[in-house]
Every structure is written in structure tokens, then in C-alpha cells.
Write a protein that holds these residues in place. Sequence first.
Motif, mmCIF file in Angstrom:
data_model
loop_
_atom_site.group_PDB
_atom_site.id
_atom_site.type_symbol
_atom_site.label_atom_id
_atom_site.label_comp_id
_atom_site.label_asym_id
_atom_site.label_seq_id
_atom_site.Cartn_x
_atom_site.Cartn_y
_atom_site.Cartn_z
ATOM 1 N N MET A 168 39.265 23.966 31.359
ATOM 2 C CA MET A 168 39.138 25.017 32.418
ATOM 3 C C MET A 168 39.757 23.959 33.676
ATOM 4 N N ARG A 169 40.591 25.012 34.612
ATOM 5 C CA ARG A 169 40.927 24.399 35.557
ATOM 6 C C ARG A 169 39.857 24.117 36.671
ATOM 7 N N PRO A 170 39.819 23.032 37.623
ATOM 8 C CA PRO A 170 39.027 22.961 38.396
ATOM 9 C C PRO A 170 39.293 23.678 39.944
ATOM 10 N N VAL A 171 38.380 23.638 40.915
ATOM 11 C CA VAL A 171 38.511 24.521 42.047
ATOM 12 C C VAL A 171 39.376 23.621 43.012
ATOM 13 N N VAL B 190 32.691 34.218 56.586
ATOM 14 C CA VAL B 190 33.092 34.069 54.887
ATOM 15 C C VAL B 190 33.756 35.268 54.242
ATOM 16 N N HIS B 191 35.041 35.102 53.720
ATOM 17 C CA HIS B 191 35.426 36.250 52.965
ATOM 18 C C HIS B 191 35.954 35.722 51.530
ATOM 19 N N VAL B 192 35.636 36.607 50.574
ATOM 20 C CA VAL B 192 36.003 36.048 49.314
ATOM 21 C C VAL B 192 37.051 37.052 48.618
ATOM 22 N N TYR B 193 38.210 36.835 48.125
ATOM 23 C CA TYR B 193 39.185 37.929 47.698
ATOM 24 C C TYR B 193 39.483 37.688 46.115
ATOM 25 N N GLU B 194 39.823 38.619 45.555
ATOM 26 C CA GLU B 194 40.014 38.513 44.080
ATOM 27 C C GLU B 194 41.496 38.551 44.117
ATOM 28 N N THR B 195 42.342 37.588 43.294
ATOM 29 C CA THR B 195 43.885 37.926 43.073
ATOM 30 C C THR B 195 44.205 37.061 41.786
ATOM 31 N N THR B 196 45.336 37.101 41.856
ATOM 32 C CA THR B 196 46.071 36.200 40.573
ATOM 33 C C THR B 196 47.084 35.086 40.995
ATOM 34 N N ASP B 197 47.272 34.158 40.365
ATOM 35 C CA ASP B 197 48.147 33.204 40.875
ATOM 36 C C ASP B 197 49.559 33.418 40.200
ATOM 37 N N ARG B 198 50.527 32.505 40.531
ATOM 38 C CA ARG B 198 51.853 32.663 40.260
ATOM 39 C C ARG B 198 52.026 32.992 38.415
ATOM 40 N N ASP B 199 50.948 32.245 37.942
ATOM 41 C CA ASP B 199 51.357 32.526 36.449
ATOM 42 C C ASP B 199 50.569 33.743 35.852
ATOM 43 N N GLY B 200 49.770 34.345 36.754
ATOM 44 C CA GLY B 200 49.059 35.508 36.281
ATOM 45 C C GLY B 200 47.720 35.156 35.780
ATOM 46 N N SER C 33 43.624 34.982 36.809
ATOM 47 C CA SER C 33 42.931 35.693 37.652
ATOM 48 C C SER C 33 42.080 34.623 38.383
ATOM 49 N N LEU C 34 42.054 34.610 39.761
ATOM 50 C CA LEU C 34 41.257 33.519 40.346
ATOM 51 C C LEU C 34 40.546 34.127 41.734
ATOM 52 N N PRO D 23 39.212 29.482 39.855
ATOM 53 C CA PRO D 23 39.468 30.381 38.697
ATOM 54 C C PRO D 23 38.435 31.174 38.241
ATOM 55 N N THR D 24 38.699 32.384 37.905
ATOM 56 C CA THR D 24 37.856 33.486 37.559
ATOM 57 C C THR D 24 36.973 32.961 36.262
ATOM 58 N N GLU D 25 37.696 32.611 35.371
ATOM 59 C CA GLU D 25 37.082 32.135 34.027
ATOM 60 C C GLU D 25 36.143 31.140 34.403
#
Length: 90
Positions: free
Chosen positions: A1-4, A45-55, A57-58, A83-85
Motif C-alpha cells: 500500500m502506498r503511503p500518504v 479544510v477541503h477534501v477532494y476525491e480524484t485519481t492520479d496519473r495512473d488511474g 483513486s486518491l 490513496p483511497t485504498e
Amino acid sequence: MRPVTFHTLVRYRGNEFTSRWCPEQLSVDTARRCIGRGRRAAATVHVYETTDRDGHSLHVAYLHFGPGIWDNADFLTDIYEIPTEALTSL
């Protein structure tokens, strides 16, 4: 799992440019505590859901501290790429 991934931006009084520090890697637990501490310190504080360049979810948490957080700074901004995961596996 990728860190923050954690980024910090700051503009010091009297300077026309914004300083930034190299990104740091944090655990999800540490990032949650830092974001909670920012909310208690009256940061915007704002939180946004998006994807990185590799698709992948984060979530991007953006904390903006106005004047007064430091004596010599006009503002301080912390950005957390989570990372959402990592959020859903807790």
C-alpha cells in the motif's frame, strides 16, 4: 500500500514567492491526526476525491492556515495525497 504524500507551501512576509518543501511520506494514521489538528486550529479544510496519473483513486486533503499561524508568514498550506485504498483498508 502506498503511503500518504505530504506537501507544505508557505509564503513569508516580505517575500513575493511561495516556498515549498520536498514531499514527505507519512502513514495514514499520522495524516489523519495532522488533518484533525488542523481542523482544531481553525484551518480551512477541503477534501477532494480524484485519481492520479495512473488511474488510482486518491483523496486530496487541502489545509489552509491564514495569517497568524506563524509570526513571519502570510499563509501556510498543507496538502495530503491519500490513496483511497489506504482509507478503506482501515
